[in-house]
Design a protein around this motif. Structure first.
Motif, PDB file in Angstrom:
ATOM      1  N   THR A   1      20.044  -3.604 -53.609  1.00 47.34           N
ATOM      2  CA  THR A   1      21.088  -3.007 -52.366  1.00 47.34           C
ATOM      3  C   THR A   1      20.866  -1.646 -52.167  1.00 47.34           C
ATOM      4  O   THR A   1      20.418  -0.951 -51.128  1.00 47.34           O
TER       5      THR A   1
ATOM      6  N   TYR B   1      12.414 -10.077 -56.636  1.00 44.16           N
ATOM      7  CA  TYR B   1      13.264 -10.346 -55.317  1.00 44.16           C
ATOM      8  C   TYR B   1      12.156 -10.528 -54.395  1.00 44.16           C
ATOM      9  O   TYR B   1      12.400 -11.281 -53.305  1.00 44.16           O
TER      10      TYR B   1
ATOM     11  N   ARG C   1      19.706 -12.958 -39.917  1.00 41.22           N
ATOM     12  CA  ARG C   1      19.705 -11.907 -40.787  1.00 41.22           C
ATOM     13  C   ARG C   1      19.209 -10.572 -40.191  1.00 41.22           C
ATOM     14  O   ARG C   1      18.122 -10.551 -39.804  1.00 41.22           O
TER      15      ARG C   1
ATOM     16  N   ASN D   1      18.663  -4.541 -48.063  1.00 44.34           N
ATOM     17  CA  ASN D   1      19.555  -5.578 -47.781  1.00 44.34           C
ATOM     18  C   ASN D   1      19.595  -5.776 -46.474  1.00 44.34           C
ATOM     19  O   ASN D   1      19.244  -4.950 -45.365  1.00 44.34           O
ATOM     20  N   TYR D   2      20.680  -6.588 -45.857  1.00 43.53           N
ATOM     21  CA  TYR D   2      20.603  -7.407 -44.587  1.00 43.53           C
ATOM     22  C   TYR D   2      22.090  -7.718 -44.159  1.00 43.53           C
ATOM     23  O   TYR D   2      23.057  -7.928 -45.078  1.00 43.53           O
TER      24      TYR D   2
ATOM     25  N   LYS E   1      21.236  -7.663 -57.549  1.00 45.77           N
ATOM     26  CA  LYS E   1      21.325  -7.332 -56.247  1.00 45.77           C
ATOM     27  C   LYS E   1      22.028  -5.829 -56.166  1.00 45.77           C
ATOM     28  O   LYS E   1      21.562  -5.422 -55.264  1.00 45.77           O
TER      29      LYS E   1
END
Length: 228
Positions: A164, A123, A222, A169-170, A160
């Motif tokens: 998360t 990631y 974001r 996360n955003y 994800k």
């Protein structure tokens, strides 16, 4: 501040700083037995992934076996409420799920990466190189196909879910292309900019004819919440 210090108090007798990246300097006047996390004059190497998990759930490393306190909550100063038992149970469940992923090897005999550390590294590369989610999904599918015994998720969606939980996360927020306002809060449902009357959405010319007719924001920011 009171809640934080009650849950993660200062380590008793912590007079020599060794937990914040400092290198250990041998001192004949100090006995290693009096220094936390010291074994035979050697500092125990900490696991950065476990530290990430502890940070995400506000668990002090000296109390890692205790149930984590509910975190990442939106707190209103005028209407503060302690987390419910259900919230604490959910957070504890997520904490131990991540802890188990950290202990799972990427494949039999692999010592360099666990399942979780591999996903975090992957990631990280995605973020640094600006890879799309579609590209990440294809990469995971290829790795899974080439290495059948690799302990990785078969889809980026599954990957994800673990990422998360770490708080990485955003929130996507639509914005005016002129950078003058955000469609946020009381303006979230607006269709046009209140300053220039420009549309919130991309025009038909901006959207490929091959794509489904779905409204796409003209600009998106974001937002990474600072509190968690």
């Amino acid at each position: 501040m009171f809640d934080h210090l009650s849950w993660s108090p200062f380590t008793q007798g912590y007079t020599m700083w060794i937990h914040h990246g400092e290198s250990f300097v041998r001192n004949s006047t100090i006995s290693p037995s009096t220094i936390p996390n010291m074994v035979e004059d050697t500092i125990i190497v900490e696991d950065p992934i476990q530290n990430m998990i502890n940070d995400a759930f506000r668990v002090d490393k000296n109390h890692a076996n205790e149930i984590p306190y509910a975190s990442n909550l939106e707190i209103d100063q005028e209407d503060y409420a302690m987390p419910s038992a259900t919230q604490e149970r959910n957070e504890a469940k997520e904490y131990y799920e991540l802890a188990r992923e950290r202990e799972q090897t990427l494949y039999e005999g692999c010592r360099r990466y666990s399942r979780l550390s591999f996903l975090v590294k992957l990631y990280h590369i995605k973020c640094l190189c600006g890879l799309s989610e579609k590209a990440m999904a294809m990469i995971l599918e290829l790795i899974k196909d080439a290495f059948e015994n690799a302990n990785i998720p078969s889809s980026f969606y599954e990957a994800k879910k673990s990422i998360t939980k770490l708080g990485l996360n955003y929130v996507k927020i639509s914005a005016c292309p002129n950078d003058c306002m955000l469609y946020w809060g009381e303006d979230e449902e607006r269709e046009t900019c209140k300053n220039f009357n420009t549309s919130k959405w991309k025009t038909n010319e901006d959207v490929s004819v091959n794509k489904k007719k779905k409204k796409i924001p003209a600009k998106v920011i974001r937002y990474f919440p600072l509190k968690p």
